[in-house]
Design a protein around this motif. Structure first.
Motif, PDB file in Angstrom:
ATOM      1  N   MET A  21      43.260  17.832 -27.949  1.00  0.00           N
ATOM      2  CA  MET A  21      42.849  16.552 -28.481  1.00  0.00           C
ATOM      3  C   MET A  21      43.922  16.033 -29.438  1.00  0.00           C
ATOM      4  O   MET A  21      44.346  16.761 -30.319  1.00  0.00           O
ATOM      5  N   PRO A  22      44.305  14.783 -29.278  1.00  0.00           N
ATOM      6  CA  PRO A  22      45.272  14.220 -30.225  1.00  0.00           C
ATOM      7  C   PRO A  22      44.618  14.003 -31.587  1.00  0.00           C
ATOM      8  O   PRO A  22      43.424  13.744 -31.680  1.00  0.00           O
ATOM      9  N   LEU A  23      45.422  14.121 -32.626  1.00  0.00           N
ATOM     10  CA  LEU A  23      44.911  13.942 -33.978  1.00  0.00           C
ATOM     11  C   LEU A  23      44.586  12.468 -34.218  1.00  0.00           C
ATOM     12  O   LEU A  23      45.426  11.599 -33.987  1.00  0.00           O
ATOM     13  N   PRO A  24      43.362  12.182 -34.674  1.00  0.00           N
ATOM     14  CA  PRO A  24      43.014  10.778 -34.976  1.00  0.00           C
ATOM     15  C   PRO A  24      43.710  10.339 -36.262  1.00  0.00           C
ATOM     16  O   PRO A  24      44.198  11.166 -37.032  1.00  0.00           O
ATOM     17  N   THR A  25      43.719   9.047 -36.499  1.00  0.00           N
ATOM     18  CA  THR A  25      44.201   8.549 -37.783  1.00  0.00           C
ATOM     19  C   THR A  25      43.173   8.920 -38.846  1.00  0.00           C
ATOM     20  O   THR A  25      42.027   9.267 -38.523  1.00  0.00           O
ATOM     21  N   ALA A  26      43.549   8.806 -40.099  1.00  0.00           N
ATOM     22  CA  ALA A  26      42.601   9.092 -41.176  1.00  0.00           C
ATOM     23  C   ALA A  26      41.399   8.153 -41.107  1.00  0.00           C
ATOM     24  O   ALA A  26      40.252   8.580 -41.290  1.00  0.00           O
ATOM     25  N   HIS A  27      41.645   6.878 -40.805  1.00  0.00           N
ATOM     26  CA  HIS A  27      40.537   5.924 -40.673  1.00  0.00           C
ATOM     27  C   HIS A  27      39.581   6.352 -39.565  1.00  0.00           C
ATOM     28  O   HIS A  27      38.358   6.336 -39.741  1.00  0.00           O
ATOM     29  N   GLU A  28      40.140   6.696 -38.414  1.00  0.00           N
ATOM     30  CA  GLU A  28      39.309   7.124 -37.290  1.00  0.00           C
ATOM     31  C   GLU A  28      38.496   8.357 -37.656  1.00  0.00           C
ATOM     32  O   GLU A  28      37.298   8.437 -37.358  1.00  0.00           O
ATOM     33  N   GLU A  50      32.856  16.759 -25.203  1.00  0.00           N
ATOM     34  CA  GLU A  50      33.909  17.622 -24.662  1.00  0.00           C
ATOM     35  C   GLU A  50      33.907  18.946 -25.418  1.00  0.00           C
ATOM     36  O   GLU A  50      33.272  19.082 -26.450  1.00  0.00           O
ATOM     37  N   GLU A  51      34.641  19.926 -24.882  1.00  0.00           N
ATOM     38  CA  GLU A  51      34.844  21.174 -25.615  1.00  0.00           C
ATOM     39  C   GLU A  51      35.921  20.942 -26.646  1.00  0.00           C
ATOM     40  O   GLU A  51      36.896  20.248 -26.360  1.00  0.00           O
ATOM     41  N   GLY A  79      33.446  20.240 -28.827  1.00  0.00           N
ATOM     42  CA  GLY A  79      32.313  19.490 -29.363  1.00  0.00           C
ATOM     43  C   GLY A  79      32.391  19.210 -30.846  1.00  0.00           C
ATOM     44  O   GLY A  79      33.442  18.832 -31.370  1.00  0.00           O
ATOM     45  N   LEU A  80      31.272  19.421 -31.522  1.00  0.00           N
ATOM     46  CA  LEU A  80      31.162  19.113 -32.939  1.00  0.00           C
ATOM     47  C   LEU A  80      32.219  19.844 -33.761  1.00  0.00           C
ATOM     48  O   LEU A  80      32.857  19.256 -34.636  1.00  0.00           O
ATOM     49  N   GLU A  81      32.402  21.125 -33.496  1.00  0.00           N
ATOM     50  CA  GLU A  81      33.403  21.896 -34.254  1.00  0.00           C
ATOM     51  C   GLU A  81      34.796  21.293 -34.087  1.00  0.00           C
ATOM     52  O   GLU A  81      35.571  21.239 -35.045  1.00  0.00           O
ATOM     53  N   GLY A  82      35.101  20.838 -32.890  1.00  0.00           N
ATOM     54  CA  GLY A  82      36.401  20.214 -32.647  1.00  0.00           C
ATOM     55  C   GLY A  82      36.563  18.926 -33.435  1.00  0.00           C
ATOM     56  O   GLY A  82      37.633  18.675 -34.010  1.00  0.00           O
ATOM     57  N   VAL A  83      35.520  18.113 -33.478  1.00  0.00           N
ATOM     58  CA  VAL A  83      35.579  16.853 -34.224  1.00  0.00           C
ATOM     59  C   VAL A  83      35.724  17.138 -35.717  1.00  0.00           C
ATOM     60  O   VAL A  83      36.525  16.495 -36.412  1.00  0.00           O
ATOM     61  N   LEU A  84      34.978  18.114 -36.228  1.00  0.00           N
ATOM     62  CA  LEU A  84      35.084  18.462 -37.641  1.00  0.00           C
ATOM     63  C   LEU A  84      36.488  18.948 -37.989  1.00  0.00           C
ATOM     64  O   LEU A  84      37.047  18.581 -39.030  1.00  0.00           O
ATOM     65  N   GLU A  85      37.059  19.752 -37.124  1.00  0.00           N
ATOM     66  CA  GLU A  85      38.411  20.260 -37.366  1.00  0.00           C
ATOM     67  C   GLU A  85      39.440  19.141 -37.297  1.00  0.00           C
ATOM     68  O   GLU A  85      40.353  19.067 -38.127  1.00  0.00           O
ATOM     69  N   LEU A  86      39.310  18.261 -36.319  1.00  0.00           N
ATOM     70  CA  LEU A  86      40.221  17.111 -36.240  1.00  0.00           C
ATOM     71  C   LEU A  86      40.142  16.264 -37.506  1.00  0.00           C
ATOM     72  O   LEU A  86      41.165  15.844 -38.048  1.00  0.00           O
ATOM     73  N   ALA A  87      38.918  16.016 -37.956  1.00  0.00           N
ATOM     74  CA  ALA A  87      38.737  15.194 -39.153  1.00  0.00           C
ATOM     75  C   ALA A  87      39.358  15.865 -40.373  1.00  0.00           C
ATOM     76  O   ALA A  87      40.051  15.222 -41.164  1.00  0.00           O
ATOM     77  N   ARG A  88      39.129  17.162 -40.527  1.00  0.00           N
ATOM     78  CA  ARG A  88      39.695  17.880 -41.668  1.00  0.00           C
ATOM     79  C   ARG A  88      41.214  17.778 -41.683  1.00  0.00           C
ATOM     80  O   ARG A  88      41.826  17.572 -42.723  1.00  0.00           O
ATOM     81  N   ARG A  89      41.815  17.894 -40.525  1.00  0.00           N
ATOM     82  CA  ARG A  89      43.276  17.830 -40.443  1.00  0.00           C
ATOM     83  C   ARG A  89      43.807  16.411 -40.613  1.00  0.00           C
ATOM     84  O   ARG A  89      44.895  16.223 -41.142  1.00  0.00           O
ATOM     85  N   ALA A  90      43.053  15.407 -40.195  1.00  0.00           N
ATOM     86  CA  ALA A  90      43.535  14.023 -40.222  1.00  0.00           C
ATOM     87  C   ALA A  90      43.344  13.342 -41.574  1.00  0.00           C
ATOM     88  O   ALA A  90      44.110  12.454 -41.941  1.00  0.00           O
TER      89      ALA A  90
END
Length: 137
Positions: free
Chosen positions: A1-8, A63-64, A66-77
């Motif tokens: 998954m590509p890293l979202p922007t901070a706003h996203e 997607e796989e 799931g929630l954990e992936g979105v939380l991790e992306l958000a933490r990094r972004a």
């Protein structure tokens, strides 16, 4: 998954908080829009993108991983200095209907953990938000 922007990523956290109880109410959706429109952190975000970003979040949740992936992306972004702002935005959405369900409480607990927001900061955010939503009647 590509890293979202901070706003996203900030929007993702509000969306997952709203969707946690499987019922994204109109009040919650309106509050997400109000946060994006009025909070300084979103000053340079194109508000016309809000619906598309929310839909992107919904797709990521299905997607796989799931929630954990979105939380991790958000933490990094989201820059660390804005982790408390991210929690405040999510709590704003959870508390807007004055009824916090267990699913929302669990999501907020996970957000606190993923974003490493300390207990005193959490208490201050929650107290201020609750005070802002009180009415005379």
């Amino acid at each position: 998954m590509p890293l979202p922007t901070a706003h996203e990523a900030l929007i993702y956290l509000m969306v997952i908080t709203s969707a946690s109880d499987r019922d994204m109410t109109d009040v919650e959706l309106a509050r997400i829009g109000e946060v994006v429109k009025s909070w300084p952190v979103f000053m340079d975000f194109d508000q016309k993108r809000l619906i598309g970003v929310a839909q992107d979040c919904q797709e990521l949740l299905h997607e796989e991983p799931g929630l954990e992936g979105v939380l991790e992306l958000a933490r990094r972004a989201i820059p660390e200095r804005l982790h408390d702002t991210a929690y405040a935005a999510a709590f704003e959405v959870a508390s807007v209907d004055l009824e916090m369900r267990m699913e929302e409480v669990r999501i907020l607990q996970r957000l606190r953990h993923h974003l490493s927001v300390d207990a005193l900061t959490v208490a201050a955010i929650e107290r201020a938000t609750k005070a802002r939503h009180r009415t005379l009647t």
